[in-house]
Design an enzyme around this catalytic site. Structure first.
Site, PDB file in Angstrom:
ATOM      1  N   CYS A 184       0.868  -1.180   0.000  1.00 19.12           N
ATOM      2  CA  CYS A 184       0.000   0.000   0.000  1.00 19.12           C
ATOM      3  C   CYS A 184       0.901   1.225   0.000  1.00 19.12           C
ATOM      4  O   CYS A 184       2.123   1.106  -0.143  1.00 19.12           O
ATOM      5  CB  CYS A 184      -0.957  -0.010   1.189  1.00 19.12           C
ATOM      6  N   THR A 185       0.341   2.401   0.169  1.00 15.04           N
ATOM      7  CA  THR A 185       1.114   3.634   0.012  1.00 15.04           C
ATOM      8  C   THR A 185       2.294   3.710   0.973  1.00 15.04           C
ATOM      9  O   THR A 185       3.449   3.842   0.556  1.00 15.04           O
ATOM     10  CB  THR A 185       0.210   4.857   0.200  1.00 15.04           C
TER      11      THR A 185
END
Length: 296
Positions: A184-185
């Site tokens: 994810c980010t």
């Protein structure tokens, strides 16, 4: 000219009084003129803040003075100016990431318990060289439209609440005995997502330590990442080199683009890829187009 920076961070740690942390963080940010979004929950803190470099450095120092936050992995990136974060939001919620399952998050002295094995960017490459690996995107589906790991599975998720439904749907059961790398980010979503997957029978689950941000800092666009990274502020997207791949396609004309724009429906908060040439036109996201067709 002032230099602007952005901090992305999270920390899973038991917090006895989240509201007191909220008041303290709000006061610190306001005193330094910082904008951003900070979520505090009984199991930790998750934030993105931005402002002038000197103010961001002071925020970094003050936050690390709190014993539970001393070892937070802060990720620095370039800001473009005050317009990055025109407002400050500091809130207390049941979860750091809204999976809709706060009871599944068990936090100990070393973070989330029962989660996937952390991999540094270098360790990820070592793993990929030794066995077939499936990348599993832990973000909202539309974030992956402009950037993702090569050949990654992108679940059909509009919000984080959709992940439980997705991993329980059976469509990914063939991965339960195979190595899966969640990403994810910045890493916060995968702390919880990897634990949820393991609890549901996935046997070999890893998580990208520091998320896409850390990977991009190490390998830029010369590794396994393709495209731009969507971010939840007015920058909309960031890149890791001067020549990133452009994998997004404008929903109106099909042209290649990494530009994200809000759906024209006032009730919709999701975004789609819209090129510069089509940016003045009104459009509906995929879900709102389907609703409109159904009504017709």
């Amino acid at each position: 000219m002032a230099l602007y920076k952005v901090l992305l961070y999270y920390c899973f740690t038991p917090l006895a009084d989240p509201d007191a942390i909220r008041l303290w963080q709000r006061d610190v940010c306001e005193s330094l003129g910082l904008g951003g979004r900070i979520i505090i929950a009984p199991h930790g803190i998750n934030g993105t803040v931005g402002g002038e470099l000197s103010a961001v450095k002071k925020y970094w120092r003050k936050t690390r003075e709190y014993p539970a936050f001393r070892d937070i992995d802060f990720k620095w990136s370039e800001g473009s100016g005050p317009e990055d974060f025109p407002r400050l939001k500091v809130r207390v919620r049941d979860e750091l990431v809204g999976f809709g399952a706060p009871e599944e998050v068990v936090v100990g002295d070393h973070g989330v318990t029962g989660g996937g094995q952390h991999l540094s960017p270098e360790q990820l490459h070592e793993l990929v060289e030794t066995k077939p690996v499936t990348f599993f995107d832990g973000r909202n589906k539309w974030e992956a439209d402009i950037g993702r790991f090569k050949d990654a599975i992108v679940p059909d998720t509009r919000t984080s609440h959709d992940f439980v439904r997705e991993i329980e749907s059976g469509k990914y059961d063939h991965l339960k005995d195979q190595p899966v790398v969640t990403y994810c980010t910045g890493g916060v979503r995968c702390e919880v997502l990897s634990a949820m997957m393991i609890k549901r029978g996935f046997q070999e689950v890893y998580q990208m330590e520091g998320g896409i941000v850390r990977y991009g800092e190490k390998f830029g666009d010369s590794g396994l990442w393709e495209g731009s990274l969507y971010v939840f502020d007015n920058r909309k997207a960031v890149t890791f080199s001067s020549n990133p791949a452009v994998i997004g396609q404008c929903v109106l004309c099909g042209a290649r683009s990494s530009r994200m724009q809000n759906c024209s429906s006032l009730s919709c908060t999701f975004e789609s890829v819209v090129c510069d040439e089509c940016s003045e036109q009104e459009f509906l996201c995929e879900e709102d187009r389907a609703k409109s067709s159904a009504r017709a």
